[in-house]
Design an enzyme around this catalytic site. Structure first.
Site, PDB file in Angstrom:
ATOM      1  N   CYS A 142      30.068 -42.484  40.007  1.00  0.00           N
ATOM      2  CA  CYS A 142      28.997 -42.892  38.731  1.00  0.00           C
ATOM      3  C   CYS A 142      27.800 -43.064  39.470  1.00  0.00           C
ATOM      4  CB  CYS A 142      29.588 -44.253  37.937  1.00  0.00           C
ATOM      5  SG  CYS A 142      28.505 -44.934  37.115  1.00  0.00           S
ATOM      6  N   CYS A 145      25.662 -46.110  38.138  1.00  0.00           N
ATOM      7  CA  CYS A 145      26.150 -47.331  38.807  1.00  0.00           C
ATOM      8  C   CYS A 145      25.790 -47.500  40.255  1.00  0.00           C
ATOM      9  CB  CYS A 145      27.754 -47.578  38.744  1.00  0.00           C
ATOM     10  SG  CYS A 145      28.462 -46.893  37.311  1.00  0.00           S
ATOM     11  N   ASP A 146      25.897 -46.494  41.119  1.00  0.00           N
ATOM     12  CA  ASP A 146      25.897 -46.572  42.578  1.00  0.00           C
ATOM     13  C   ASP A 146      24.726 -45.885  42.985  1.00  0.00           C
ATOM     14  OD1 ASP A 146      28.126 -48.086  42.453  1.00  0.00           O
ATOM     15  OD2 ASP A 146      29.401 -46.669  42.603  1.00  0.00           O
TER      16      ASP A 146
END
Ligand code: NDP
Length: 323
Positions: A142, A145-146
């Site tokens: 992701c 997300c990261d």
């Protein structure tokens, strides 16, 4: 088991990610006395990420597992009965007001007036041992997300679909260089997305390229790339590897009973969370292949609980009228 021993509940929630817990918070506050079965991975996909920086309300960010524990505590505060267990089979009633059945761990059946499905989706990985070993150590599925954790660094992304293209351009804004590996000699992504990739200067797009091995002991330090036409291998230096080769919605047990797209995502009606079965609702990634964020999953979890509450009110008033 004898028929009179089967537990009957108002609202069964299947799955314990942000969608399931948000549905649980709303359903328990509406006095639906929800019972949640958590599934194999209590807390869902967020328990496999480290820091969650993009959920509103956490100015310093929060780690995924802690966030899920807090969501569970919030749901339990209002009376949600959270149980460890897998729903392994379902038998949905087709008529309005019908009672749905769900089998837990292949052994016990429960009956429910409404069911909220929030079983999520599972990111696909390549399956290489080095990739699995470094999940959480620089391998992520992701970018949204990261990606931020690799600000100013060199990363790589695998995949040639819309997700990979979108995430590559997202990463290119944050990272100094993005190497994009596409296994064929063409991308599956839409022409518009392909154009965005090819017109972004710091994306090094490589066709016919696959990951041979992820390099590094504790954290990702590099990537061994193999050209699948020539067999030629090359090592590049990166700190983050993003896998964007698709997701699989967790809908196998609903096949033949719920309407779904060819790729298995559940179909919901209009802007609601209603499935084709009255009293069965779907929220979170199991019905959303486009946004797939914790906050959007939570939003649809809220909608599913409201839809369930309204459905029960309608069924009860119809029963009163016909009584
Ligand atoms: P897709 O299934 O569309 O694409 C997966 C990509 O990963 C393909 O390029 C595929 O290659 C590649 N791939 C699969 N397995 C491997 C492997 N083992 N090794 C290397 N590469 C592999 O998934 P997406 O997540 O990209 O998209 C899912 C759906 O969501 C699509 O319908 C997409 O259009 C949609 N979407 C739409 C967006 C938007 O409109 N903004 C944004 C994101 C997704 P190959 O082509 O060779 O099979």
């Amino acid at each position: 088991m004898a028929e009179d021993k089967i537990e009957r509940i108002k609202c069964l929630i299947i799955g314990s990610g942000p969608a399931g817990y948000t549905a649980a918070i709303y359903a328990s506050r509406a006095d639906l006395k929800p019972v949640m079965y958590t599934g194999m991975e209590p807390g869902g996909q967020l328990t496999t990420t480290t820091e969650v920086d993009n959920f509103p309300g956490y100015p310093e960010g929060i780690d995924g597992p802690t966030m899920m524990v807090q969501l569970q505590q919030q749901a339990e505060r209002f009376g949600t009965d959270v149980r460890i267990g897998m729903v392994t089979e379902v038998d949905f009633a087709k008529e309005v007001g019908g009672i749905h059945k769900a089998c837990i761990d292949n052994s016990k059946w429960v009956e429910a007036e409404t069911i909220i499905i929030s079983t999520g989706a599972t990111a696909k990985y390549l399956g290489l041992p080095s990739e699995q070993r470094l999940r959480g150590g620089g391998v992520s599925a992701c970018a949204v997300c990261d990606g931020f954790f690799y600000k100013g660094q060199e990363v790589a992304i695998v995949g040639g679909g819309d997700t990979a293209a979108e995430e590559a351009t997202y990463l290119a804004n944050i990272c100094s260089k993005v190497t994009m590996l596409v296994r064929k000699d063409e991308m599956r992504a839409s022409k518009a997305m392909q154009h965005r990739v090819t017109s972004t200067k710091n994306i090094d797009l490589r066709y016919n390229s696959e990951v041979d091995e992820v390099l590094g002991d504790q954290v990702v330090e590099g990537l061994r790339i193999v050209n699948n036409e020539t067999g030629e291998k090359e090592d590049i230096s990166i700190t983050g590897l993003f896998i964007a080769i698709g997701h699989k919605p967790n809908t196998d047990i609903f096949k033949g009973q719920l309407d779904m797209h060819d790729d298995g995502y559940l179909i919901t009606k209009g802007k609601s969370t209603k499935t084709n079965i009255p009293g069965v609702f779907a929220s979170g990634d199991v019905q959303d292949k486009e946004y797939r964020q914790a906050v959007t999953a939570a939003g649809t979890g809220c909608m599913a609980a409201l839809d369930a509450e309204r459905y029960l009110a309608t069924v009860e008033s119809e029963e009163e009228v016909s009584a």
